[in-house]
Scaffold this motif. Structure first.
Motif, PDB file in Angstrom:
ATOM      1  N   VAL A 275     -71.232 -55.562  77.513  1.00 39.91           N
ATOM      2  CA  VAL A 275     -70.952 -55.390  76.086  1.00 39.91           C
ATOM      3  C   VAL A 275     -69.515 -55.826  75.772  1.00 39.91           C
ATOM      4  N   ARG A 276     -68.573 -55.496  76.644  1.00 37.63           N
ATOM      5  CA  ARG A 276     -67.185 -55.931  76.414  1.00 37.63           C
ATOM      6  C   ARG A 276     -67.064 -57.452  76.453  1.00 37.63           C
ATOM      7  N   ASN A 277     -67.725 -58.076  77.429  1.00 36.89           N
ATOM      8  CA  ASN A 277     -67.702 -59.536  77.487  1.00 36.89           C
ATOM      9  C   ASN A 277     -68.376 -60.140  76.265  1.00 36.89           C
ATOM     10  N   GLY A 278     -69.411 -59.466  75.784  1.00 41.35           N
ATOM     11  CA  GLY A 278     -70.072 -59.915  74.560  1.00 41.35           C
ATOM     12  C   GLY A 278     -69.144 -59.835  73.362  1.00 41.35           C
ATOM     13  N   ALA A 279     -68.354 -58.774  73.284  1.00 40.52           N
ATOM     14  CA  ALA A 279     -67.397 -58.644  72.172  1.00 40.52           C
ATOM     15  C   ALA A 279     -66.347 -59.752  72.235  1.00 40.52           C
ATOM     16  N   THR A 280     -65.888 -60.083  73.420  1.00 43.19           N
ATOM     17  CA  THR A 280     -64.921 -61.174  73.572  1.00 43.19           C
ATOM     18  C   THR A 280     -65.540 -62.495  73.128  1.00 43.19           C
ATOM     19  N   THR A 281     -66.802 -62.690  73.457  1.00 42.13           N
ATOM     20  CA  THR A 281     -67.505 -63.910  73.050  1.00 42.13           C
ATOM     21  C   THR A 281     -67.645 -63.973  71.536  1.00 42.13           C
ATOM     22  N   MET A 282     -67.980 -62.847  70.927  1.00 39.61           N
ATOM     23  CA  MET A 282     -68.108 -62.825  69.461  1.00 39.61           C
ATOM     24  C   MET A 282     -66.770 -63.141  68.788  1.00 39.61           C
ATOM     25  N   GLU A 283     -65.688 -62.627  69.346  1.00 38.28           N
ATOM     26  CA  GLU A 283     -64.371 -62.909  68.768  1.00 38.28           C
ATOM     27  C   GLU A 283     -64.000 -64.381  68.947  1.00 38.28           C
ATOM     28  N   ALA A 284     -64.398 -64.970  70.068  1.00 41.46           N
ATOM     29  CA  ALA A 284     -64.166 -66.403  70.277  1.00 41.46           C
ATOM     30  C   ALA A 284     -64.955 -67.218  69.254  1.00 41.46           C
TER      31      ALA A 284
ATOM     32  N   VAL B  64     -77.867 -58.818  76.377  1.00 41.95           N
ATOM     33  CA  VAL B  64     -77.129 -58.110  75.338  1.00 41.95           C
ATOM     34  C   VAL B  64     -77.842 -58.367  74.013  1.00 41.95           C
ATOM     35  N   LYS B  65     -78.181 -57.295  73.341  1.00 43.92           N
ATOM     36  CA  LYS B  65     -78.805 -57.401  72.020  1.00 43.92           C
ATOM     37  C   LYS B  65     -77.688 -57.517  70.989  1.00 43.92           C
ATOM     38  N   PHE B  66     -77.782 -58.512  70.115  1.00 43.15           N
ATOM     39  CA  PHE B  66     -76.734 -58.678  69.105  1.00 43.15           C
ATOM     40  C   PHE B  66     -77.344 -58.750  67.717  1.00 43.15           C
ATOM     41  N   THR B  67     -76.591 -58.231  66.770  1.00 45.75           N
ATOM     42  CA  THR B  67     -76.982 -58.256  65.372  1.00 45.75           C
ATOM     43  C   THR B  67     -75.742 -58.558  64.541  1.00 45.75           C
ATOM     44  N   ILE B  68     -75.834 -59.509  63.652  1.00 43.54           N
ATOM     45  CA  ILE B  68     -74.740 -59.814  62.730  1.00 43.54           C
ATOM     46  C   ILE B  68     -74.942 -58.931  61.509  1.00 43.54           C
ATOM     47  N   THR B  69     -73.913 -58.193  61.130  1.00 48.16           N
ATOM     48  CA  THR B  69     -74.027 -57.253  60.005  1.00 48.16           C
ATOM     49  C   THR B  69     -73.341 -57.814  58.770  1.00 48.16           C
ATOM     50  N   GLY B  70     -73.789 -57.311  57.639  1.00 48.66           N
ATOM     51  CA  GLY B  70     -73.205 -57.741  56.369  1.00 48.66           C
ATOM     52  C   GLY B  70     -73.440 -59.226  56.141  1.00 48.66           C
TER      53      GLY B  70
ATOM     54  N   THR C  83     -69.519 -60.375  58.389  1.00 43.77           N
ATOM     55  CA  THR C  83     -68.215 -59.710  58.501  1.00 43.77           C
ATOM     56  C   THR C  83     -68.147 -58.732  59.664  1.00 43.77           C
ATOM     57  N   GLY C  84     -69.254 -58.544  60.360  1.00 42.69           N
ATOM     58  CA  GLY C  84     -69.270 -57.617  61.484  1.00 42.69           C
ATOM     59  C   GLY C  84     -70.456 -57.899  62.395  1.00 42.69           C
ATOM     60  N   TYR C  85     -70.526 -57.150  63.467  1.00 39.34           N
ATOM     61  CA  TYR C  85     -71.618 -57.338  64.416  1.00 39.34           C
ATOM     62  C   TYR C  85     -71.834 -56.054  65.201  1.00 39.34           C
ATOM     63  N   THR C  86     -73.000 -55.994  65.845  1.00 37.95           N
ATOM     64  CA  THR C  86     -73.352 -54.891  66.728  1.00 37.95           C
ATOM     65  C   THR C  86     -73.866 -55.473  68.037  1.00 37.95           C
ATOM     66  N   LEU C  87     -73.371 -54.954  69.142  1.00 40.37           N
ATOM     67  CA  LEU C  87     -73.824 -55.358  70.468  1.00 40.37           C
ATOM     68  C   LEU C  87     -74.351 -54.132  71.199  1.00 40.37           C
ATOM     69  N   GLU C  88     -75.461 -54.289  71.918  1.00 36.65           N
ATOM     70  CA  GLU C  88     -76.049 -53.180  72.670  1.00 36.65           C
ATOM     71  C   GLU C  88     -76.552 -53.666  74.018  1.00 36.65           C
ATOM     72  N   SER C  89     -76.409 -52.809  75.021  1.00 40.08           N
ATOM     73  CA  SER C  89     -76.967 -53.086  76.342  1.00 40.08           C
ATOM     74  C   SER C  89     -77.397 -51.763  76.966  1.00 40.08           C
TER      75      SER C  89
END
Length: 142
Positions: A53-62, A99-105, A108-114
């Motif tokens: 999930v942390r690596n996924g967050a880094t990827t989303m920020e990239a 990793v399950k991902f969802t773009i919110t709004g 402007t945001g996202y949700t990651l789950e594992s």
């Protein structure tokens, strides 16, 4: 009879009582060690899910730095940035690096789950106001 006892003194070996004591000690040590080992295994599985999930967050920020939005992020584009993660809109098995991902709004945001092998779900949410929320099941910590 005395002759028989004299011959026996030269023999060496363990008595049945000594062997039973050793078996009991080994059993007690195993009873202590096995639950501790299983607890460490669950911690390792949870750590793997958190890491995904942390690596996924880094990827989303990239991804965000390229377009200043999370909108348009899909499994193919995210896999181009981080190919070690299996990006999915439905599945979240950490054992399979999913990793399950969802773009919110409006992007402007996202949700990651594992979900770890110990069935704990780790969730990472970035809200529209740039606030990050990390949650997981009961009794676990981020």
């Amino acid at each position: 009879m005395l002759e028989r006892l004299r011959r026996r003194r030269g023999q060496e070996g363990f008595t049945l009582i000594e062997l039973l004591v050793v078996v009991i000690i080994i059993g007690l040590l195993a009873a202590i060690a096995i639950p501790a080992f299983l607890g460490q295994r669950n911690k390792a599985n949870d750590a793997a899910a958190k890491s995904l999930v942390r690596n996924g967050a880094t990827t989303m920020e990239a991804y965000f730095t390229d377009g200043n939005t999370y909108a348009g992020a899909d499994a193919t584009k995210l896999a181009a940035i981080e190919p070690n993660i299996v990006w999915s809109a439905a599945n979240m098995d950490a054992g399979a690096n999913e990793v399950k991902f969802t773009i919110t709004g409006t992007g402007t945001g996202y949700t990651l789950e594992s979900k770890s092998k110990s069935s704990t779900i780790f969730k990472y949410e970035k809200l529209a106001n740039s606030t990050v929320q990390r949650t997981c099941g009961t009794g676990c910590t981020w």
